[in-house]
Design a protein around this motif. Structure first.
Motif, PDB file in Angstrom:
ATOM      1  N   THR A   1     -29.055  31.144  81.332  1.00 49.71           N
ATOM      2  CA  THR A   1     -27.846  31.480  82.069  1.00 49.71           C
ATOM      3  C   THR A   1     -26.675  31.798  81.172  1.00 49.71           C
ATOM      4  O   THR A   1     -25.698  32.343  81.637  1.00 49.71           O
ATOM      5  CB  THR A   1     -27.431  30.339  83.009  1.00 49.71           C
TER       6      THR A   1
ATOM      7  N   HIS B   1     -29.253  36.805  80.302  1.00 49.72           N
ATOM      8  CA  HIS B   1     -29.275  37.056  81.730  1.00 49.72           C
ATOM      9  C   HIS B   1     -30.315  38.074  82.122  1.00 49.72           C
ATOM     10  O   HIS B   1     -30.715  38.141  83.277  1.00 49.72           O
ATOM     11  CB  HIS B   1     -27.908  37.557  82.210  1.00 49.72           C
ATOM     12  N   GLU B   2     -30.749  38.897  81.168  1.00 51.00           N
ATOM     13  CA  GLU B   2     -31.666  39.930  81.598  1.00 51.00           C
ATOM     14  C   GLU B   2     -33.020  39.380  81.977  1.00 51.00           C
ATOM     15  O   GLU B   2     -33.767  40.044  82.685  1.00 51.00           O
ATOM     16  CB  GLU B   2     -31.914  41.021  80.600  1.00 51.00           C
ATOM     17  N   MET B   3     -33.305  38.150  81.561  1.00 53.25           N
ATOM     18  CA  MET B   3     -34.639  37.664  81.850  1.00 53.25           C
ATOM     19  C   MET B   3     -34.806  37.173  83.264  1.00 53.25           C
ATOM     20  O   MET B   3     -35.918  37.086  83.757  1.00 53.25           O
ATOM     21  CB  MET B   3     -34.984  36.523  80.901  1.00 53.25           C
ATOM     22  N   ILE B   4     -33.735  36.833  83.896  1.00 51.67           N
ATOM     23  CA  ILE B   4     -33.854  36.283  85.243  1.00 51.67           C
ATOM     24  C   ILE B   4     -33.984  37.436  86.226  1.00 51.67           C
ATOM     25  O   ILE B   4     -33.290  38.430  86.097  1.00 51.67           O
ATOM     26  CB  ILE B   4     -32.594  35.473  85.583  1.00 51.67           C
ATOM     27  N   PRO B   5     -34.880  37.325  87.187  1.00 51.47           N
ATOM     28  CA  PRO B   5     -34.971  38.375  88.203  1.00 51.47           C
ATOM     29  C   PRO B   5     -33.641  38.563  88.909  1.00 51.47           C
ATOM     30  O   PRO B   5     -32.891  37.598  89.094  1.00 51.47           O
ATOM     31  CB  PRO B   5     -36.013  37.846  89.189  1.00 51.47           C
ATOM     32  N   THR B   6     -33.357  39.776  89.289  1.00 49.54           N
ATOM     33  CA  THR B   6     -32.019  40.112  89.769  1.00 49.54           C
ATOM     34  C   THR B   6     -31.557  39.256  90.925  1.00 49.54           C
ATOM     35  O   THR B   6     -30.431  38.758  90.937  1.00 49.54           O
ATOM     36  CB  THR B   6     -31.967  41.575  90.208  1.00 49.54           C
TER      37      THR B   6
ATOM     38  N   LEU C   1     -30.708  35.866  89.831  1.00 55.68           N
ATOM     39  CA  LEU C   1     -29.494  35.879  89.030  1.00 55.68           C
ATOM     40  C   LEU C   1     -28.265  35.874  89.921  1.00 55.68           C
ATOM     41  O   LEU C   1     -27.286  35.177  89.668  1.00 55.68           O
ATOM     42  CB  LEU C   1     -29.484  37.120  88.132  1.00 55.68           C
ATOM     43  N   LEU C   2     -28.345  36.657  91.002  1.00 57.67           N
ATOM     44  CA  LEU C   2     -27.199  36.707  91.891  1.00 57.67           C
ATOM     45  C   LEU C   2     -26.966  35.367  92.560  1.00 57.67           C
ATOM     46  O   LEU C   2     -25.826  34.930  92.733  1.00 57.67           O
ATOM     47  CB  LEU C   2     -27.408  37.808  92.931  1.00 57.67           C
TER      48      LEU C   2
ATOM     49  N   ALA D   1     -25.425  33.159  90.029  1.00 61.43           N
ATOM     50  CA  ALA D   1     -24.035  33.569  89.798  1.00 61.43           C
ATOM     51  C   ALA D   1     -23.140  33.055  90.917  1.00 61.43           C
ATOM     52  O   ALA D   1     -22.037  32.568  90.675  1.00 61.43           O
ATOM     53  CB  ALA D   1     -23.956  35.086  89.701  1.00 61.43           C
ATOM     54  N   LYS D   2     -23.651  33.154  92.159  1.00 62.47           N
ATOM     55  CA  LYS D   2     -22.875  32.627  93.279  1.00 62.47           C
ATOM     56  C   LYS D   2     -22.609  31.146  93.074  1.00 62.47           C
ATOM     57  O   LYS D   2     -21.534  30.642  93.331  1.00 62.47           O
ATOM     58  CB  LYS D   2     -23.652  32.813  94.582  1.00 62.47           C
TER      59      LYS D   2
END
Lengths: 366, 541, 387
Positions: free
Chosen positions: B345, B349-354, B357-358, B361-362
């Motif tokens: 985190t 960040h690119e490794m986490i599925p989108t 990730l969202l 992030a929330k």
């Protein structure tokens, strides 16, 4: 005087060789611009061409089973010339270590951590390798079997996952380039990943193996490691095709294209970490060799003390080697193949011939 | 640094006392310097000397009486009330002595003790002793000491009868299948429990006494012919070299004799169950039983032992292998999960599925702290909760679960102090760390180190840290055996990550057993027809 | 010991260069490039997925109007890299590209030439090469701003549509790496899907309408959805799709189970002859008419119809491509691969050679499945009435 008194088994020696060669898989970037999609041919020819060179190393190891390279140099050429050559080898081993460390730092910087200064990354690595080197050859090669297997597993998984993107047409046409390019590329391969294997001559007294086993282990390791290199190149060519020449690190680009469904589509960092660990192992091994060489030359009683200092030297040297990656690539293509031949092939050849002429290992018999 | 301090202290102590000998010798020599070693022939003098030695405690009982034909002898019995069995004293010692009226020829005064011991007393364990310090030691162990006027020897009679815990299921190691006996605090009970598992005459039991003031009895048990002599020698050397005040628990011994005091990994194993210890002794290890604690030590210890439970061997191989793999995974999770979360985190960040990730992030939107601090807070809170759970008296135990669940979990997340993903990660880490209790100390410390490295350099830092841990493990030895040998992958794989069927483990592990290494000479392998039948398939006729 | 203490002190002190907190980044899910109103400048639009704090929404009641979950940031600069840097300057958070789902280019831009934009995408370590790309009819940034109501984020929506189509054939989707690969080959023409934004009563929807054809890196023409289908067929390795064949009253709808096509290029003196051999396995989805056909001949008749249709379509598309001068079938590349020497001699005139080339299509279709029923209603009644 033997610097490191521990011994490892012949099998572990073989695993170390395989791991050493496996770690060079990431450095194919400088090879590709010369022969592009036919690089797999040149890797193959490089492997074949280097067989006599490896046989030469093995012969020297068997001729003087209790002496590492520096001792051999002194024995064969006498104290004065031997010491001079020994010093030059110290310089060369430090060079090797710094180059690989620099590669490690650059690689990590480009792929994973872009803003961290390379110094920090290199210091982190050298601290760990110095810690290992202090405990001798046993600890340095402790995990070679494990890491080698992991390396195979990663390679296999990556090939499986990009299998659907490999296109056979990317390999055609074959034999379409001028001979000069093939020769150049073959020469590059036999000096840079494969010729670096000469460092095993520094390990001779530390490996426990018989004459017959030596052939089995050295060549077994060589072919296994070479096979991984070949498979890596083939995978990269198959997936990337003509775009391969654009990139600095083609292997990583291939890994970026790995997709296992939508969720697991950006896993290249995991692979990158595995490959970086392999490179770190290579640095650790070379660090050990450098420390042993220095200790041998200067008759240092306890080589553990110079481990960290050598590491610092390597970092400092590594940071100043090249200004940028283009210089590095140019040097690897143009300068290194010519210059390194001296250390990797010429001098060992002269050693071998001189020893034979002087009928040197007379005490042991042949 | 600490170990050097200890080493210097030990060296100073040993040099000052003049030799590095056994504790017993020390005691005796000091007794020689301060007290008259021999018992005199006068009863009163002996009794006085003994009472002095025992500091005239109010629980020291002296019973004087006359005995013998015509009551010609006078004697005394000294014991410590509470440590002796009063019924035994009166029935087995005093009654026969006092009712000894006739005898063919009157023994001389000097030989009374011998006569009493061989002809009169009903007790089973009787020993002649001749010095005051020995008398004191035996009284303090719970024996009764018999003096006779005119006799320079005393009798040490085993009358131990103090309160001890009965053999119950050990609290720290429970099994679903297997024996439920556990060691107790009594040395004799423990040695007996072990002897009942290994009924071999080659099981040797060597006693030592350590600790100046605690005079703790220690028993080394091993199988002669399997255990490595070097290990036994080293062990005895290290234990005998201890000139310390007190040995209260096996942990004391462990910390004094271990090979790598600064490492997070412990190189001395322990257990509370006799079958576990028996299994280890049968593989060639040495068991150290210490009076006063149910935890028995075993040396040498390997890393893989902390992942083996006794049940592994009582269950069948496939299930046991699966459970073992789960345990290894749990250890990896316990050490690396928070570090991986921080790396993912904060750095990668690119490794986490989108979509994930969202969500994360929330979750992080309202939280004020950087990820490292958040995770650190949660880890510390968990450690506090865990420690509290151990120390808490039982009635208040419910409060902990409520506090933990509600406050840590729900309220913290709703208030926005920490995010939900952090709580989940720490919860998984916590549960995983319960699977391998023997490595608790190592995984707690390593977890923090990994978290710091992850916060510093992401996955690269974690990778370098892992490297450092692996190298450290490679350098550890436990009494001569390589600690991490199972993972060098060149031998002895059969019991590391997987547990091969029992019938394949024909030899003992090479680096522990020196000597007789064959475990299984022959057996009827499964799947072969029974004796006397020939290839009859099930379902025939 | 001292080393350890020193090291552990250093760790928290040193800054963590690469650390970015999640609540300080903007996650980009779509990038669009358009020609700006001022000539020579580029308009860069980034679609950002907004994330609202969980605690705020967990207590909210339904019935509240949710504001759009996406945010579109624009900037007008002369190059793409400058545009993104500019956006970074003007926003409160860092822009994070690796999760980008789709790259959109306006048609005006595409007509000028795409190579310059490819460079940043290949060079920047954060951007990924396996991102889908598409050309937008009109202004690309409008598509980013569209609120389709289907998925939360229109970037994901688009890439999902393209991904679904690529289940049928990978040729339907073009990733940056595919585009670059074709550019590098020197003779092939890349083909990129076209996205169209339509608005109906306040509901916006995005859809794929045909494909754009490039010569070198400039947009020169389009293929309609039908033509795109035949292009995909000609490229082979198709696993799905459907088409209607037949004429007048007799129509049949076929489902493609698998379709492969071999492409051969033969040199015929000064001209070039191209042969396509299509080999396909079909299933029947619907039959209309065909009442005069007797049952045993049904399969044969259907096969014939299908074959004719496929041949017609492939020829049509080839015609369009030829007219645009775009070698979309990688024909030049296959010549190069077979015989680099010959390619050398043909290379410079390839464009001309291609426009004058002759095509021969041969189709072999196999119908394996008629579904649950064998006859149509008409055929059944006809056969009942008496043969």
């Amino acid at each position: 005087m033997r610097v490191d008194k521990e011994q490892i088994s012949g099998v572990r020696f073989m695993f170390t060789i395989v791991l050493y060669l496996e770690s060079s898989a990431l450095l194919t970037g400088f090879l590709i611009p010369v022969t592009r999609h036919e690089s797999w041919l040149t890797v193959l020819s490089g492997l074949i061409v280097s067989i006599p060179v490896i046989a030469l190393f093995r012969a020297i190891m068997l001729m003087f089973p209790d002496m590492n390279l520096i001792q051999v140099l002194e024995r064969v050429f006498g104290p004065v010339l031997g010491k001079v050559l020994g010093l030059s080898y110290i310089w060369w081993f430090l060079n090797l270590t710094s180059l690989n460390l620099r590669d490690l730092g650059d690689l990590t910087k480009i792929v994973i951590l872009k803003d961290t200064p390379a110094l920090v990354l290199m210091v982190l690595c050298i601290i760990v390798t110095s810690y290992a080197v202090r405990y001798g050859i046993k600890v340095v090669t402790w995990y070679s079997a494990l890491f080698m297997t992991l390396g195979f597993a990663i390679l296999a998984i990556s090939v499986l996952l990009v299998m659907n993107q490999i296109r056979f047409e990317n390999f055609l046409p074959v034999f379409s380039l001028p001979i000069k390019k093939y020769l150049h590329s073959t020469h590059m391969i036999s000096t840079i990943p494969l010729g670096e294997l000469m460092v095993i001559m520094m390990m001779t007294p530390n490996v426990r193996m018989s004459r017959k086993d030596a052939t089995k282990y050295i060549f077994g390791g060589y072919f296994l490691g070479g096979a991984t290199l070949l498979i890596t190149i083939i995978r990269d060519i198959g997936v990337l095709g003509p775009t391969m020449g654009l990139f600095a690190l083609p292997s990583l680009m291939t890994l970026r294209l790995v997709r296992l469904g939508e969720a697991l589509s950006r896993m290249e960092i995991l692979f990158a970490i595995a490959l970086i660990s392999q490179l770190a192992f290579k640095v650790m091994f070379l660090h050990y060799i450098s420390v042993i060489t220095i200790a041998q030359m200067f008759n240092v009683r306890d080589y553990k003390r110079i481990s960290l200092v050598t590491g610092a030297l390597v970092i400092a040297y590594g940071l100043t080697l090249y200004d940028n990656i283009v210089d590095h690539a140019v040097s690897a293509q143009v300068f290194a193949p010519v210059f390194w031949v001296i250390f990797e092939m010429l001098i060992p050849l002269i050693v071998f011939v001189t020893a034979k002429l002087r009928k040197l290992p007379e005490i042991r018999g042949t | 640094m600490l170990f050097g301090f200890m080493k210097r202290k030990l060296r100073y102590l040993l040099s000052s006392s003049g030799q590095a000998g056994a504790g017993d010798d020390n005691k005796e020599k000091r007794a020689e310097q301060h007290m008259p070693p021999e018992l005199s022939t006068s009863l009163d003098e002996n009794v006085e000397a003994l009472k002095n030695e025992l500091s005239d405690g109010s629980d020291v009982k002296v019973h004087r009486f006359r005995f013998g034909p015509d009551l010609c002898y006078s004697g005394a019995l000294v014991f410590i009330d509470g440590m002796t069995d009063s019924l035994f004293i009166s029935e087995a010692i005093l009654r026969p002595i006092v009712s000894w009226r006739t005898c063919d020829e009157l023994p001389k005064a000097r030989d009374i003790a011998r006569t009493v011991s061989s002809d009169v007393i009903c007790a089973g364990e009787v020993q002649l002793i001749a010095s005051v310090s020995d008398c004191a030691a035996s009284c303090l162990s719970g024996d009764a000491v018999f003096f006779a006027d005119g006799c320079p020897e005393a009798l040490q009679i085993n009358a131990k009868g103090y309160e001890k815990r009965s053999v119950t299921e050990p609290a720290s190691e429970s099994v679903v299948r297997g024996p439920r006996e556990g060691f107790t605090e009594n040395l004799r009970t423990n040695t007996a429990l072990l002897r009942r598992k290994i009924r071999s005459g080659r099981l040797r039991c060597e006693s030592l006494t350590v600790g100046k003031r605690t005079q703790t009895h220690i028993c080394l048990m091993y199988i002669d012919g399997i255990a490595d002599k070097k290990v036994i020698e080293t062990l005895k050397f290290r234990i005998k070299g201890l000139d310390v005040d007190s040995i209260l628990e096996s942990g004391y011994i462990e910390q004094y004799i271990e090979d790598a005091p600064l490492s997070p990994f412990s190189t001395v194993g322990y257990s509370e169950k006799p079958d576990v210890i028996a299994g280890r002794v049968l593989e060639g290890r040495v068991a150290v039983i210490i009076d006063g604690t149910p935890f028995v030590l075993t040396v040498p210890m390997l890393f893989v032992e902390s992942f083996q439970t006794a049940e592994d061997y009582y269950s069948r191989p496939m299930y046991a292998t699966m459970m073992r793999i789960v345990r290894y995974l749990a250890y990896i999770i316990a050490v690396f999960a928070p570090a991986i979360y921080i790396s993912l985190t904060s750095f990668h960040h690119e490794m986490i599925p989108t979509t994930l990730l969202l969500t994360i992030a929330k979750a992080r939107e309202g939280t004020p702290f950087p990820v490292f601090l958040e995770t650190f807070i949660m880890v510390i809170s968990f450690e506090i909760l865990r420690e509290g759970g151990i120390r808490l008296p039982r009635p208040v135990g419910q409060a902990i679960s409520i506090v933990g669940a509600l406050i840590m979990g729900d309220a913290a997340v709703s208030a926005g102090i920490v995010g939900a993903p952090v709580v989940i990660t720490i919860a998984i880490t916590a549960v995983a760390s319960f699977l391998i209790p023997m490595q608790n100390e190592s995984d707690t410390m390593l977890r923090l180190a990994m978290m710091a490295l992850a916060a510093f350099a992401g996955f690269y830092g974690v990778a370098m840290g892992t490297f450092a841990i692996l190298i450290h493990l490679a350098t550890l030895t436990s009494f001569g055996a390589a600690y991490f040998d199972g993972f060098a992958w060149t031998r002895n794989l059969q019991d590391s990550i997987i547990r091969m069927p029992l019938w394949t483990m024909k030899r003992r592990p090479k680096h522990i057993a020196k000597g007789d290494t064959v475990r299984i000479k022959s057996f009827i392998p499964p799947l072969r027809p029974h004796a006397g039948e020939s290839n009859r398939q099930a379902g025939d006729d | 010991m001292a080393l350890f203490a020193l090291g552990s002190l250093l760790l928290p002190l040193a800054g963590c260069w690469n650390q970015h907190e999640l609540n300080k980044t903007f996650i980009v899910t779509g990038i669009a490039l358009d020609q700006a109103e001022e000539s020579g400048l580029l308009e860069v639009s980034l679609q950002i997925e907004k994330s609202e704090p969980e605690s705020a929404s967990s207590g909210s009641e339904g019935g509240q109007e949710k504001s759009s979950p996406t945010l579109v940031l624009k900037s007008v600069k002369s190059t793409m890299a400058q545009g993104i840097a500019d956006i970074n300057l003007r926003t409160s958070r860092e822009v994070f590209i690796p999760h980008n789902q789709i790259m959109l280019f306006g048609t005006a831009l595409a007509e000028e030439g795409m190579e310059q934009y490819m460079d940043m995408l290949l060079r920047d370590p954060e951007s990924r090469m396996d991102v889908q790309m598409a050309i937008v009819d009109g202004k690309a940034s409008d598509v980013l701003a569209a609120d389709t109501g289907q998925e939360l984020v229109s970037g994901t929506h688009l890439s999902n549509i393209i991904n679904q189509q690529s289940q049928i054939s990978t040729q339907y989707s073009t990733r940056i790496t595919d585009f670059v690969r074709k550019l590098l080959s020197g003779s092939s023409s890349p083909v990129v899907p076209i996205v169209k934004l339509t608005k109906e009563n306040e509901k916006e929807s995005v859809s794929i309408e045909g494909m754009a054809v490039f010569v070198k890196d400039k947009l020169v023409g389009r293929l309609s959805n039908d033509e795109a289908q035949s292009y995909v067929w000609a490229m082979g390795d198709v696993k799905g799709g459907s088409f209607t064949a037949g004429s007048g009253d007799n129509l049949a709808v076929f489902l493609v189970d698998s379709l492969d096509c071999k492409r051969k290029v033969k040199k015929n003196g000064q001209s070039v002859r191209v042969e396509f051999e299509v080999d396909t396995v079909l299933r029947v989805s619907q039959i209309i008419g065909f009442t005069e056909v007797k049952f045993p001949d049904l399969i044969q008749k259907l096969t014939q119809t299908a074959q004719e249709e496929i041949k017609k379509k492939v020829e049509q598309t080839y015609e369009s491509a030829r007219g645009m001068g775009a070698d979309i079938y990688d024909l030049g590349l296959s010549v190069y691969r077979k015989d680099p020497g010959e390619w050398e001699s043909m290379k410079d005139q390839w464009g001309e050679l291609f426009s004058k080339s002759e095509l021969e299509v041969s189709v072999r279709a196999q119908i394996v499945d008629l579904g649950k029923s064998l006859l149509t209603i008409g055929m059944e009644s006809a056969s009942r009435e008496g043969r």
